[in-house]
Design a protein around this motif. Structure first.
Motif, PDB file in Angstrom:
ATOM      1  N   TRP A 102       0.850  -1.209   0.000  1.00  0.00           N
ATOM      2  CA  TRP A 102       0.000   0.000   0.000  1.00  0.00           C
ATOM      3  C   TRP A 102       0.881   1.252   0.000  1.00  0.00           C
ATOM      4  N   ILE A 103       1.894   1.266   0.877  1.00  0.00           N
ATOM      5  CA  ILE A 103       2.773   2.435   0.959  1.00  0.00           C
ATOM      6  C   ILE A 103       3.565   2.599  -0.327  1.00  0.00           C
ATOM      7  N   VAL A 104       4.114   1.475  -0.836  1.00  0.00           N
ATOM      8  CA  VAL A 104       4.890   1.537  -2.076  1.00  0.00           C
ATOM      9  C   VAL A 104       4.012   2.028  -3.223  1.00  0.00           C
ATOM     10  N   GLY A 105       2.785   1.479  -3.309  1.00  0.00           N
ATOM     11  CA  GLY A 105       1.880   1.852  -4.383  1.00  0.00           C
ATOM     12  C   GLY A 105       1.573   3.336  -4.366  1.00  0.00           C
ATOM     13  N   GLY A 106       1.205   3.852  -3.188  1.00  0.00           N
ATOM     14  CA  GLY A 106       0.881   5.273  -3.077  1.00  0.00           C
ATOM     15  C   GLY A 106       2.065   6.148  -3.460  1.00  0.00           C
ATOM     16  N   ALA A 107       3.265   5.757  -2.986  1.00  0.00           N
ATOM     17  CA  ALA A 107       4.463   6.560  -3.271  1.00  0.00           C
ATOM     18  C   ALA A 107       4.802   6.521  -4.751  1.00  0.00           C
ATOM     19  N   ALA A 108       4.698   5.331  -5.347  1.00  0.00           N
ATOM     20  CA  ALA A 108       5.021   5.207  -6.767  1.00  0.00           C
ATOM     21  C   ALA A 108       4.071   6.047  -7.608  1.00  0.00           C
ATOM     22  N   LEU A 109       2.787   6.037  -7.242  1.00  0.00           N
ATOM     23  CA  LEU A 109       1.812   6.829  -7.998  1.00  0.00           C
ATOM     24  C   LEU A 109       2.122   8.319  -7.873  1.00  0.00           C
ATOM     25  N   THR A 110       2.544   8.738  -6.668  1.00  0.00           N
ATOM     26  CA  THR A 110       2.896  10.152  -6.490  1.00  0.00           C
ATOM     27  C   THR A 110       4.097  10.521  -7.350  1.00  0.00           C
ATOM     28  N   LEU A 111       5.031   9.568  -7.500  1.00  0.00           N
ATOM     29  CA  LEU A 111       6.214   9.844  -8.323  1.00  0.00           C
ATOM     30  C   LEU A 111       5.855   9.921  -9.807  1.00  0.00           C
ATOM     31  N   ILE A 112       4.926   9.049 -10.240  1.00  0.00           N
ATOM     32  CA  ILE A 112       4.608   8.989 -11.669  1.00  0.00           C
ATOM     33  C   ILE A 112       3.664  10.120 -12.062  1.00  0.00           C
ATOM     34  N   PHE A 113       2.561  10.269 -11.280  1.00  0.00           N
ATOM     35  CA  PHE A 113       1.569  11.279 -11.621  1.00  0.00           C
ATOM     36  C   PHE A 113       1.776  12.495 -10.718  1.00  0.00           C
ATOM     37  N   SER A 114       1.195  13.626 -11.124  1.00  0.00           N
ATOM     38  CA  SER A 114       1.346  14.814 -10.285  1.00  0.00           C
ATOM     39  C   SER A 114       0.387  14.719  -9.099  1.00  0.00           C
ATOM     40  N   ALA A 115       0.720  15.428  -8.026  1.00  0.00           N
ATOM     41  CA  ALA A 115      -0.105  15.379  -6.833  1.00  0.00           C
ATOM     42  C   ALA A 115      -1.371  16.223  -6.989  1.00  0.00           C
ATOM     43  N   GLU A 116      -1.423  17.044  -8.034  1.00  0.00           N
ATOM     44  CA  GLU A 116      -2.595  17.903  -8.245  1.00  0.00           C
ATOM     45  C   GLU A 116      -3.786  17.073  -8.717  1.00  0.00           C
ATOM     46  N   PRO A 117      -4.981  17.275  -8.136  1.00  0.00           N
ATOM     47  CA  PRO A 117      -6.142  16.519  -8.587  1.00  0.00           C
ATOM     48  C   PRO A 117      -6.516  16.877 -10.028  1.00  0.00           C
ATOM     49  N   VAL A 118      -6.830  15.844 -10.826  1.00  0.00           N
ATOM     50  CA  VAL A 118      -7.300  16.041 -12.191  1.00  0.00           C
ATOM     51  C   VAL A 118      -8.782  15.709 -12.207  1.00  0.00           C
TER      52      VAL A 118
ATOM     53  N   GLY B 261      10.027  13.284  -0.934  1.00  0.00           N
ATOM     54  CA  GLY B 261       9.056  12.726   0.013  1.00  0.00           C
ATOM     55  C   GLY B 261       8.510  11.384  -0.447  1.00  0.00           C
ATOM     56  N   PRO B 262       7.919  11.326  -1.668  1.00  0.00           N
ATOM     57  CA  PRO B 262       7.399  10.043  -2.153  1.00  0.00           C
ATOM     58  C   PRO B 262       8.473   8.971  -2.247  1.00  0.00           C
ATOM     59  N   LEU B 263       9.692   9.365  -2.639  1.00  0.00           N
ATOM     60  CA  LEU B 263      10.763   8.381  -2.759  1.00  0.00           C
ATOM     61  C   LEU B 263      11.084   7.782  -1.390  1.00  0.00           C
ATOM     62  N   GLU B 264      11.069   8.632  -0.357  1.00  0.00           N
ATOM     63  CA  GLU B 264      11.283   8.108   0.997  1.00  0.00           C
ATOM     64  C   GLU B 264      10.205   7.098   1.359  1.00  0.00           C
ATOM     65  N   GLN B 265       8.927   7.489   1.077  1.00  0.00           N
ATOM     66  CA  GLN B 265       7.806   6.584   1.359  1.00  0.00           C
ATOM     67  C   GLN B 265       8.004   5.256   0.633  1.00  0.00           C
ATOM     68  N   LEU B 266       8.432   5.359  -0.633  1.00  0.00           N
ATOM     69  CA  LEU B 266       8.645   4.165  -1.442  1.00  0.00           C
ATOM     70  C   LEU B 266       9.665   3.252  -0.771  1.00  0.00           C
ATOM     71  N   ILE B 267      10.731   3.873  -0.251  1.00  0.00           N
ATOM     72  CA  ILE B 267      11.773   3.066   0.387  1.00  0.00           C
ATOM     73  C   ILE B 267      11.253   2.436   1.680  1.00  0.00           C
ATOM     74  N   TYR B 268      10.453   3.208   2.480  1.00  0.00           N
ATOM     75  CA  TYR B 268       9.869   2.597   3.699  1.00  0.00           C
ATOM     76  C   TYR B 268       9.095   1.350   3.339  1.00  0.00           C
ATOM     77  N   GLY B 269       8.200   1.518   2.329  1.00  0.00           N
ATOM     78  CA  GLY B 269       7.337   0.400   1.940  1.00  0.00           C
ATOM     79  C   GLY B 269       8.160  -0.789   1.487  1.00  0.00           C
ATOM     80  N   ALA B 270       9.164  -0.506   0.629  1.00  0.00           N
ATOM     81  CA  ALA B 270      10.003  -1.585   0.115  1.00  0.00           C
ATOM     82  C   ALA B 270      10.755  -2.261   1.263  1.00  0.00           C
ATOM     83  N   LEU B 271      11.200  -1.453   2.243  1.00  0.00           N
ATOM     84  CA  LEU B 271      11.912  -2.027   3.391  1.00  0.00           C
ATOM     85  C   LEU B 271      10.992  -2.940   4.201  1.00  0.00           C
ATOM     86  N   ILE B 272       9.717  -2.518   4.366  1.00  0.00           N
ATOM     87  CA  ILE B 272       8.776  -3.360   5.116  1.00  0.00           C
ATOM     88  C   ILE B 272       8.597  -4.692   4.395  1.00  0.00           C
ATOM     89  N   ILE B 273       8.344  -4.612   3.070  1.00  0.00           N
ATOM     90  CA  ILE B 273       8.145  -5.849   2.304  1.00  0.00           C
ATOM     91  C   ILE B 273       9.396  -6.718   2.379  1.00  0.00           C
TER      92      ILE B 273
END
Lengths: 294, 312
Positions: A102-118, B261-273
């Motif tokens: 869940w955390i990885v997914g949310g972070a990856a989406l933030t990296l790929i798409f912009s945080a601004e709502p479309v 920020g998101p990259l940090e979150q990504l690393i937390y998540g990856a570390l948990i997994i």
């Protein structure tokens, strides 16, 4: 009073979106025993994919969204849950893995798409009047689709062979192994159904809430609570609880500032859990049992 | 640069203390609480509101914070322990969001997202700790004490009860110990320890707002405990060193500020997994010891009789 009814109906219609997520999670939980928290990321992913492609062709966007959603969900099952389940048969590691995803997914989406709502544009973003009530057409459509998906899922589980296999596995995993039932197939189908249900949920979330990388989080938490409140094994209970949360969320705005909205929903959830820790579904059962014994 | 490292080092200590509380709840007793940020927040708010009244007395603030968070933890335990296992996580997450809403919405007291500033320097035994160095030293002393105390707790009867509950609640109950009471105690103890982290956080930063204590802090604390090693007394320090100190080092790379920020979150998540995945391949210390003893041929008879079956 009129305002209250208006808000309650608005919330009820929004509840349809939570229902789609909640029944997906409920089916996964019942069949595989995994609390698939990463489903919130699936919802965000669907909303973002659809919003990005919506301007090209709507059918293409729906198809690609379906593909992406199924790929993400099935990859989660095949590449994450199964390898972990093979080494560690208890449920807690799977739960943690889902949490991590869940955390990885949310972070990856933030990296790929912009945080601004479309907000995708649609002609349905207008109101239709029923007497004094003003309802958004898109919300009505979303609710109708959610109701249709719910009904289709119920029919699938009740009438098809695969559906009865899934119900059998949900009843007792050990017993279905003893009888040599293809448990993996049941699990795979469970994840597939959840992935499919996330598609309409994601599309309507994009229209109603806007598409941004964390759009799935609040629906996820509501759905999550709805699954618990609905009671284990009860898809109907989960759906009813999801609708209830929608109504409570809508009505909360009537009396309190909007920042209190989520807090009120979860306060109601905690109170109901106090009344009936095993979910609302058991409340009726217990009454019936008491009536019989009396 | 050196100042930055000192700040990161001190924050590592603060998060280690906060995570040590979660380690009692999650690591020892196996109760997945997603509401730990609530107790850190209560510690911080008590300090911010009470600190100026009592001239920044650390002891008074710590005791008041622990008292308040124990009271709130009792409410959490009373409501949420009625549901079992994974469902507790949902209930505690609901509790977390509810309290976060109160932190944000109760503007007259908490000042919401605008936050409270002007928290005085901490005062301990009559001396004011006005420099970051002394405060940093204080925080690491407290962190060491907390780790030592949790280690002692783990070895004692209470800790053994917690571990028994984590491993097998039904067996614990057949031995005449109440798993529910044990979980209750674990939640309350964990809350008290975590609130101490909140007190030190408020004193060190000197400014708090509601955004610092929402559910992302709970997620971060969970990541610290899991990455550091669930149920290991030193785990929170190790996890905190990885999650709080090492991961933010990516900001030294030349990245646009929005991706950090998101990259940090990504690393937390990856570390948990990764931590969960790797655990399946590493046998626990107990099994290793048994295996080693068996290989050495020195397996004592009682060990053969009572320990797990190990083929030489």
């Amino acid at each position: 009073m009129h305002e209250l009814v208006q808000l309650a109906i608005g919330g009820f219609l929004l509840g349809g979106l939570y229902v789609l997520i909640a029944i997906g999670m409920s089916i996964i939980l019942n069949v595989t025993g995994i609390f698939h928290i990463a489903h919130g990321s699936t919802l965000s992913l669907c909303a973002l994919t659809f919003a990005a492609l919506e301007s090209t062709h709507i059918l293409l966007a729906v198809l690609v969204t379906t593909g992406v959603s199924l790929t993400f969900t099935m990859a989660g099952y095949e590449l994450l849950y199964r390898p972990i389940a093979k080494r560690q048969p208890t449920l807690f590691p799977l739960f943690l893995a889902s949490f991590g995803l869940w955390i990885v997914g949310g972070a990856a989406l933030t990296l790929i798409f912009s945080a601004e709502p479309v907000h995708p544009r649609t002609s349905l973003n207008s109101t239709v009047n029923f007497g004094d009530l003003y309802l958004l057409k898109i919300n009505l459509l979303a609710f109708a689709v959610a109701a249709a998906c719910y009904a289709a899922t119920r029919v699938f589980l009740a009438r098809t062979m695969t559906g009865s296999l899934m119900r059998a596995v949900a009843c007792s995993r050990d017993m279905s192994d003893v009888w040599g039932m293809p448990r993996r197939r049941a699990e795979r189908v469970a994840f597939m159904i959840a992935g499919l249900l996330a598609v309409p949920a994601g599309i309507f979330a994009a229209y109603v809430l806007g598409a941004y990388p964390t759009v799935g989080d609040t629906p996820l938490l509501f759905a999550f609570s709805a699954v618990v409140l609905g009671g284990l094994g009860s898809i109907r209970g989960a759906a009813a609880a999801a609708l209830l949360f929608g109504v409570v969320q809508g009505v909360a705005v009537w009396a309190l500032p909007a920042t209190w909205q989520d807090g009120v929903v979860f306060a109601v959830f905690l109170l109901l859990i106090l009344v009936s820790p095993r979910g609302l579904g058991t409340l009726g059962l217990r009454r019936r049992a008491e009536a019989r014994s009396a | 640069m050196l100042e930055y490292l000192a700040t990161v080092g001190t924050l590592t200590g603060i998060f280690a203390i906060a995570a040590a509380g979660l380690n009692i709840t999650l690591g020892y007793a196996g109760v997945f609480s997603a509401a730990q940020a609530v107790f850190v927040g209560i510690g911080a708010y008590v300090t911010a509101l009470l600190g100026p009244q009592v001239g920044g007395s650390l002891i008074i603030c710590a005791v008041a914070a622990a008292g308040c968070s124990v009271a709130v933890a009792m409410v959490l335990a009373l409501t949420s322990l009625r549901v079992s296992d994974e469902y507790f996580m949902v209930a505690s997450l609901a509790f977390q969001i509810m309290v976060s809403t109160v932190f944000t919405g109760w503007y007259s007291v908490t000042k919401g997202t605008d936050g409270i500033s002007g928290i005085p320097y901490p005062r301990l035994l009559g001396t004011e700790l006005s420099t970051p160095e002394t405060q940093s030293r204080l925080i690491w002393v407290v962190a060491a004490l907390v780790v030592a105390l949790t280690a002692v707790l783990r070895r004692g009867s209470v800790g053994r009860l917690f571990l028994a509950i984590r491993e097998d609640p039904v067996a614990t109950q057949t031995l005449g110990r109440s798993p529910t009471l044990g979980k209750y105690v674990a939640i309350v103890l964990g809350a008290a320890v975590s609130s101490l982290g909140g007190v030190l956080y408020a004193f060190y930063i000197g400014f708090i707002n509601s955004a610092a204590f929402d559910y992302s802090l709970s997620i971060q604390l969970t990541a610290i405990v899991i990455v550091g090693g669930i149920g290991w007394s030193l785990g929170p320090v190790v996890g905190s060193a990885i999650v709080v100190a090492a991961v933010p080092l990516i900001s030294l790379l030349d990245l646009p500020s929005t991706t950090v920020g998101p990259l940090e979150q990504l690393i937390y998540g990856a570390l948990i997994i990764a931590a969960v995945g790797v655990r399946g391949y590493i046998p626990s210390a107990v099994v290793l010891r048994e295996r080693w003893a068996a290989r050495a041929g020195g397996a004592r008879p009682w060990r053969r009789a009572h320990g797990p079956v190990v083929k030489p």
